[in-house]
Design an enzyme around this catalytic site. Structure first.
Site, PDB file in Angstrom:
ATOM      1  N   GLN A 206       0.853  -1.198   0.000  1.00 54.00           N
ATOM      2  CA  GLN A 206       0.000   0.000   0.000  1.00 54.00           C
ATOM      3  C   GLN A 206       0.887   1.246   0.000  1.00 54.00           C
ATOM      4  OE1 GLN A 206      -3.562  -0.622   2.906  1.00 54.00           O
ATOM      5  NE2 GLN A 206      -1.870  -1.840   3.682  1.00 54.00           N
TER       6      GLN A 206
ATOM      7  N   HIS B 195      -1.184   1.364  -4.437  1.00 57.10           N
ATOM      8  CA  HIS B 195      -1.643   2.755  -4.344  1.00 57.10           C
ATOM      9  C   HIS B 195      -0.749   3.698  -5.130  1.00 57.10           C
ATOM     10  CE1 HIS B 195      -3.778   1.668  -0.299  1.00 57.10           C
ATOM     11  NE2 HIS B 195      -4.448   1.244  -1.353  1.00 57.10           N
TER      12      HIS B 195
ATOM     13  N   CYS C 268      -0.799  13.146 -15.732  1.00 56.43           N
ATOM     14  CA  CYS C 268      -1.591  14.341 -16.018  1.00 56.43           C
ATOM     15  C   CYS C 268      -2.941  14.245 -15.315  1.00 56.43           C
ATOM     16  CB  CYS C 268      -1.804  14.485 -17.532  1.00 56.43           C
ATOM     17  SG  CYS C 268      -2.853  15.875 -17.984  1.00 56.43           S
TER      18      CYS C 268
ATOM     19  N   CYS D  47       1.121  19.531 -17.937  1.00 52.79           N
ATOM     20  CA  CYS D  47       1.265  18.505 -18.976  1.00 52.79           C
ATOM     21  C   CYS D  47       1.665  19.134 -20.309  1.00 52.79           C
ATOM     22  CB  CYS D  47      -0.070  17.765 -19.118  1.00 52.79           C
ATOM     23  SG  CYS D  47      -0.058  16.505 -20.419  1.00 52.79           S
TER      24      CYS D  47
ATOM     25  N   ASN E  54       2.691  -6.972  13.204  1.00 54.68           N
ATOM     26  CA  ASN E  54       2.380  -5.566  13.417  1.00 54.68           C
ATOM     27  C   ASN E  54       2.882  -5.123  14.781  1.00 54.68           C
ATOM     28  OD1 ASN E  54       0.931  -3.562  11.702  1.00 54.68           O
ATOM     29  ND2 ASN E  54      -0.186  -3.187  13.605  1.00 54.68           N
TER      30      ASN E  54
ATOM     31  N   ALA F 229       8.781  -4.687  12.621  1.00 47.86           N
ATOM     32  CA  ALA F 229       8.965  -5.422  11.356  1.00 47.86           C
ATOM     33  C   ALA F 229      10.396  -5.925  11.174  1.00 47.86           C
ATOM     34  CB  ALA F 229       8.567  -4.516  10.192  1.00 47.86           C
TER      35      ALA F 229
HETATM   36  C1  BV8 Z   1     -11.847   2.820  -3.741  1.00 49.38           C
HETATM   37  C2  BV8 Z   1      -2.119   6.618  -1.411  1.00 49.38           C
HETATM   38  C3  BV8 Z   1     -13.730   2.687  -5.163  1.00 49.38           C
HETATM   39  C4  BV8 Z   1      -1.764   8.024  -1.279  1.00 49.38           C
HETATM   40  C5  BV8 Z   1      -3.886   5.768   0.055  1.00 49.38           C
HETATM   41  C6  BV8 Z   1     -15.061  -0.545   1.271  1.00 49.38           C
HETATM   42  C7  BV8 Z   1     -14.709  -1.043   0.026  1.00 49.38           C
HETATM   43  C8  BV8 Z   1     -14.077  -0.240  -0.905  1.00 49.38           C
HETATM   44  C9  BV8 Z   1     -13.765   1.100  -0.589  1.00 49.38           C
HETATM   45  C10 BV8 Z   1     -14.103   1.583   0.648  1.00 49.38           C
HETATM   46  C11 BV8 Z   1     -14.755   0.774   1.566  1.00 49.38           C
HETATM   47  N1  BV8 Z   1     -14.968   1.516   2.668  1.00 49.38           N
HETATM   48  C12 BV8 Z   1     -14.467   2.765   2.474  1.00 49.38           C
HETATM   49  C13 BV8 Z   1     -13.947   2.841   1.242  1.00 49.38           C
HETATM   50  C14 BV8 Z   1     -13.333   4.032   0.672  1.00 49.38           C
HETATM   51  C15 BV8 Z   1     -11.831   4.119   0.921  1.00 49.38           C
HETATM   52  C16 BV8 Z   1     -11.400   3.602   2.267  1.00 49.38           C
HETATM   53  O1  BV8 Z   1     -10.934   2.475   2.392  1.00 49.38           O
HETATM   54  N2  BV8 Z   1     -11.543   4.439   3.280  1.00 49.38           N
HETATM   55  C17 BV8 Z   1     -11.117   4.052   4.620  1.00 49.38           C
HETATM   56  C18 BV8 Z   1     -10.467   5.253   5.313  1.00 49.38           C
HETATM   57  C19 BV8 Z   1     -12.339   3.560   5.367  1.00 49.38           C
HETATM   58  N3  BV8 Z   1     -11.095   3.434  -0.111  1.00 49.38           N
HETATM   59  C20 BV8 Z   1     -10.835   4.074  -1.254  1.00 49.38           C
HETATM   60  O2  BV8 Z   1     -11.215   5.207  -1.485  1.00 49.38           O
HETATM   61  C21 BV8 Z   1     -10.040   3.321  -2.290  1.00 49.38           C
HETATM   62  N4  BV8 Z   1     -10.701   3.448  -3.542  1.00 49.38           N
HETATM   63  O3  BV8 Z   1     -12.338   2.054  -2.995  1.00 49.38           O
HETATM   64  O4  BV8 Z   1     -12.429   3.208  -4.912  1.00 49.38           O
HETATM   65  C22 BV8 Z   1     -14.117   3.134  -6.518  1.00 49.38           C
HETATM   66  C23 BV8 Z   1     -14.425   2.172  -7.476  1.00 49.38           C
HETATM   67  C24 BV8 Z   1     -14.815   2.597  -8.737  1.00 49.38           C
HETATM   68  C25 BV8 Z   1     -14.864   3.961  -9.056  1.00 49.38           C
HETATM   69  C26 BV8 Z   1     -14.521   4.908  -8.089  1.00 49.38           C
HETATM   70  C27 BV8 Z   1     -14.143   4.500  -6.814  1.00 49.38           C
HETATM   71  C28 BV8 Z   1      -8.651   3.931  -2.456  1.00 49.38           C
HETATM   72  C29 BV8 Z   1      -7.837   3.722  -1.227  1.00 49.38           C
HETATM   73  C30 BV8 Z   1      -6.394   4.213  -1.446  1.00 49.38           C
HETATM   74  C31 BV8 Z   1      -6.200   5.529  -0.740  1.00 49.38           C
HETATM   75  N5  BV8 Z   1      -4.800   5.941  -0.863  1.00 49.38           N
HETATM   76  N6  BV8 Z   1      -2.616   6.118  -0.145  1.00 49.38           N
HETATM   77  C32 BV8 Z   1      -0.777   8.291  -0.197  1.00 49.38           C
HETATM   78  O5  BV8 Z   1      -0.125   7.381   0.327  1.00 49.38           O
HETATM   79  O6  BV8 Z   1      -0.655   9.491   0.111  1.00 49.38           O
HETATM   80  S1  BV8 Z   1      -4.289   5.043   1.504  1.00 49.38           S
HETATM   81  C33 BV8 Z   1      -3.077   5.210   2.707  1.00 49.38           C
HETATM   82  O7  BV8 Z   1      -3.491   4.346   3.786  1.00 49.38           O
HETATM   83  C34 BV8 Z   1      -1.690   4.694   2.376  1.00 49.38           C
HETATM   84  O8  BV8 Z   1      -1.573   4.018   1.152  1.00 49.38           O
HETATM   85  C35 BV8 Z   1      -1.434   3.697   3.517  1.00 49.38           C
HETATM   86  O9  BV8 Z   1      -0.504   2.745   3.239  1.00 49.38           O
HETATM   87  C36 BV8 Z   1      -2.787   3.153   3.605  1.00 49.38           C
HETATM   88  C37 BV8 Z   1      -3.167   2.219   4.668  1.00 49.38           C
HETATM   89  O10 BV8 Z   1      -2.623   2.621   5.886  1.00 49.38           O
HETATM   90  P1  BV8 Z   1      -1.507   1.691   6.551  1.00 49.38           P
HETATM   91  O11 BV8 Z   1      -0.478   1.387   5.533  1.00 49.38           O
HETATM   92  O12 BV8 Z   1      -2.161   0.534   7.185  1.00 49.38           O
HETATM   93  O13 BV8 Z   1      -0.843   2.692   7.583  1.00 49.38           O
HETATM   94  P2  BV8 Z   1      -1.344   3.024   9.051  1.00 49.38           P
HETATM   95  O14 BV8 Z   1      -0.561   4.191   9.533  1.00 49.38           O
HETATM   96  O15 BV8 Z   1      -2.846   3.087   9.066  1.00 49.38           O
HETATM   97  O16 BV8 Z   1      -0.943   1.729   9.911  1.00 49.38           O
HETATM   98  C38 BV8 Z   1       0.414   1.428  10.093  1.00 49.38           C
HETATM   99  C39 BV8 Z   1       0.476   0.235  11.024  1.00 49.38           C
HETATM  100  O17 BV8 Z   1       1.858  -0.123  11.183  1.00 49.38           O
HETATM  101  C40 BV8 Z   1      -0.076   0.495  12.422  1.00 49.38           C
HETATM  102  O18 BV8 Z   1      -1.006  -0.511  12.756  1.00 49.38           O
HETATM  103  C41 BV8 Z   1       1.159   0.460  13.333  1.00 49.38           C
HETATM  104  O19 BV8 Z   1       0.867  -0.152  14.577  1.00 49.38           O
HETATM  105  C42 BV8 Z   1       2.099  -0.406  12.530  1.00 49.38           C
HETATM  106  N7  BV8 Z   1       3.518  -0.129  12.771  1.00 49.38           N
HETATM  107  C43 BV8 Z   1       4.103   1.059  13.075  1.00 49.38           C
HETATM  108  N8  BV8 Z   1       5.438   0.882  13.193  1.00 49.38           N
HETATM  109  C44 BV8 Z   1       5.705  -0.432  12.946  1.00 49.38           C
HETATM  110  C45 BV8 Z   1       4.477  -1.070  12.663  1.00 49.38           C
HETATM  111  N9  BV8 Z   1       4.401  -2.400  12.378  1.00 49.38           N
HETATM  112  C46 BV8 Z   1       5.560  -3.099  12.371  1.00 49.38           C
HETATM  113  N10 BV8 Z   1       6.761  -2.551  12.628  1.00 49.38           N
HETATM  114  C47 BV8 Z   1       6.874  -1.227  12.925  1.00 49.38           C
HETATM  115  N11 BV8 Z   1       8.078  -0.702  13.200  1.00 49.38           N
END
Ligand code: BV8
Length: 259
Positions: free
Chosen positions: A102, A120, A128, A150, A228, A246
């Site tokens: 991701q 992602h 563009c 663009c 995690n 990790a």
């Molecule tokens: C879409 C790119 C449909 C940009 C990102 C159900 C089904 C489908 C969609 C949805 C749904 N419910 C809601 C949705 C909509 C939405 C969504 O999921 N919303 C969430 C908030 C509820 N999804 C979308 O919009 C997706 N598109 O579904 O489109 C569609 C279909 C047709 C036509 C039109 C539309 C698109 C989702 C992509 C969004 N873009 N990123 C950027 O990076 O700036 S998401 C963003 O979150 C990042 O990519 C990131 O990687 C991702 C997930 O977060 P995590 O990687 O898990 O990071 P987080 O900080 O949350 O957690 C880190 C973990 O690591 C923690 O638990 C921590 O404890 C742990 N950790 C920390 N340190 C360590 C560690 N573990 C091990 N070792 C360590 N040292």
């Protein structure tokens, strides 16, 4: 819940197929901020202000400042032991291995991973915001107007169309080909009656459709692991949960501790 010191390697039999899904947590020990939790990226900049098409239409300079900051941060760090262990596992398993991330930071590719799906998109590509030209490498750091635009749209007389980071924003669909690579890899395991393993590393399991892959894998007969730092909300979806950093856990799970 297994502690790092009690980690035993995954049962990677000769025919086993392994899909690994990573999130921001795998890059944390390289020095990059995660999204949620203390000091997370989204705390500083609310998602709806910087990671949606509407945000870019409203204030493209603000979105570019956010992504230029992330490019600068990613450019200043290196892959860690977890990234390198995954690249080594790919070298040993070949087509029986697939890495799905991701993350957009480019650290898996920098560690040598090639069987890699950047679900992602990538910080290091632009596209563009208007025409359908394919994403292309881009390492600039735009922070204020004039923002990059663009050249093809300009040459075609369509006026100014801003370039944007080639990442998938909230509300945007993931690339169909990328999603097919994931589901195709998992379903091929069932066809071959090979043991299928699914490992998620460093992800809070809050963003879809990536957060649903563990359940898809389980339906296909996979045994599932989560590595995690802390127990996230979707830990219930996994057969095994290993709590730890990790760089400590991933090499041990892959049987590559100290490789
Ligand atoms: C879409 C790119 C449909 C940009 C990102 C159900 C089904 C489908 C969609 C949805 C749904 N419910 C809601 C949705 C909509 C939405 C969504 O999921 N919303 C969430 C908030 C509820 N999804 C979308 O919009 C997706 N598109 O579904 O489109 C569609 C279909 C047709 C036509 C039109 C539309 C698109 C989702 C992509 C969004 N873009 N990123 C950027 O990076 O700036 S998401 C963003 O979150 C990042 O990519 C990131 O990687 C991702 C997930 O977060 P995590 O990687 O898990 O990071 P987080 O900080 O949350 O957690 C880190 C973990 O690591 C923690 O638990 C921590 O404890 C742990 N950790 C920390 N340190 C360590 C560690 N573990 C091990 N070792 C360590 N040292």
């Amino acid at each position: 819940m297994t502690r790092p010191d009690d980690v035993t390697p995954l049962p990677l039999a000769e025919t086993a197929r392994l899909l690994v899904l990573t999130g921001a947590g795998i890059s944390a020990e390289s020095g990059l901020a995660t999204f949620r939790g203390g000091g997370g990226l989204w705390e500083a900049e609310p998602v709806e202000e910087v990671a949606t098409p509407a945000a870019f239409a409203r204030d493209p300079a603000r979105v570019w400042r956010f992504y230029s900051q992330r490019r600068a941060a990613a450019n200043a760090v290196r892959p860690n032991a977890a990234h390198f262990a995954l690249a080594e596992a790919e070298r040993r398993m070949g087509e029986r291995f697939l890495l799905v991330t991701q993350n957009v930071d480019g650290l898996h590719a920098a560690a040598g991973s090639e069987r890699l799906v950047e679900l992602h998109g990538s910080l290091w590509r632009a596209r563009c915001s208007r025409c359908g030209r394919p994403p292309f490498p881009d390492r600039r750091y735009p922070v204020e107007p004039p923002l990059p635009s663009c050249d093809r749209c300009a040459a075609d007389g369509r006026g100014v169309a801003y370039l944007r980071p080639a990442v998938v924003w909230f509300g945007e669909p993931l690339d169909a080909g990328d999603q097919y690579r994931v589901t195709g890899f998992l379903s091929r395991g069932r066809l071959e009656h090979a043991p299928l393993l699914f490992l998620a590393v460093g992800t809070s399991g809050t963003v879809y459709p990536a957060a649903a892959y563990v359940r898809y894998a389980a339906e296909l007969g996979a045994t599932t692991w989560l590595a995690n730092l802390e127990r996230p909300d979707n830990a219930w979806a996994f057969d095994h949960v290993v709590e730890g950093a990790a760089t400590q856990v991933v090499p041990r799970l892959l049987g590559l501790d100290g490789f």
